[in-house]
Scaffold this motif. Structure first.
Motif, PDB file in Angstrom:
ATOM      1  N   LEU A 116       0.859  -1.226  -0.075  1.00  0.00           N
ATOM      2  CA  LEU A 116      -0.040   0.079  -0.135  1.00  0.00           C
ATOM      3  C   LEU A 116       0.826   1.313  -0.030  1.00  0.00           C
ATOM      4  O   LEU A 116       1.904   1.580   1.036  1.00  0.00           O
ATOM      5  N   LEU A 119       1.963   3.709   2.944  1.00  0.00           N
ATOM      6  CA  LEU A 119       1.629   3.024   4.310  1.00  0.00           C
ATOM      7  C   LEU A 119       2.867   2.438   5.056  1.00  0.00           C
ATOM      8  O   LEU A 119       3.436   1.466   4.206  1.00  0.00           O
ATOM      9  N   PHE A 123       2.740  -1.029   9.544  1.00  0.00           N
ATOM     10  CA  PHE A 123       1.161  -1.378   9.711  1.00  0.00           C
ATOM     11  C   PHE A 123       1.201  -2.868   8.982  1.00  0.00           C
ATOM     12  O   PHE A 123       0.233  -3.336   8.610  1.00  0.00           O
ATOM     13  N   VAL A 127      -2.262  -5.118   8.207  1.00  0.00           N
ATOM     14  CA  VAL A 127      -2.486  -5.452   6.894  1.00  0.00           C
ATOM     15  C   VAL A 127      -2.682  -6.838   6.755  1.00  0.00           C
ATOM     16  O   VAL A 127      -3.420  -7.177   6.152  1.00  0.00           O
TER      17      VAL A 127
END
Length: 146
Positions: A116, A119, A123, A127
């Motif tokens: 992504l 991002l 994270f 995810v």
């Protein structure tokens, strides 16, 4: 970058399991807040573009995926579809494989790599877990109903 793998063994012949997991518009019915369009329309082949639009209102984005490998199962041989993600938000790839399983069943394997944009890797765990959950449920629903 997040990689995940989903595997299911189902009491379906290879061609039926393949048909169910490659009915692209149905993916939009089983993935929340998503619609899917296919360019050009059926039949799928190498070069087909599958565009998943996810989100609500101004928070929506397209996830265009180009079919780069299209090998339906034939004469008991496994089937394989490889999609390259070509979007501005979601990058990576996805593979759907259908192969013979035990006792005349089919083994369905969904592999995916998701990146992504913007991002941070901090994270990745979130995810990965949310992708496995959402796409695992979607795969179950695709395989359950014709």
């Amino acid at each position: 970058m997040v990689n995940f793998l989903l595997e299911r063994t189902v009491p379906l012949p290879l061609d039926e399991a393949w048909r169910r997991v490659t009915q692209w518009r149905r993916h939009g019915e089983v993935v929340p807040l998503t619609t899917v369009r296919v360019v050009p329309p059926e039949p799928t082949r190498r070069g087909t573009l599958v565009v998943a639009r996810s989100g609500v209102g101004p928070l929506s984005f397209d996830d265009p995926m180009e079919v780069t490998v299209w090998q339906p199962p034939e004469d008991g041989a496994p089937g394989l579809c490889h999609l390259e993600k070509r979007g501005r938000v979601v990058l990576g790839w996805a593979e759907l494989e259908v192969r013979p399983g035990p006792g005349g069943r089919s083994r369905v394997i969904w592999r995916e790599e998701i990146r992504l944009r913007l991002l941070p890797s901090l994270f990745d765990g979130v995810v990965r877990r949310s992708s496995r959950y959402v796409f695992g449920r979607a795969l179950n629903r695709l395989l359950r109903s014709p």
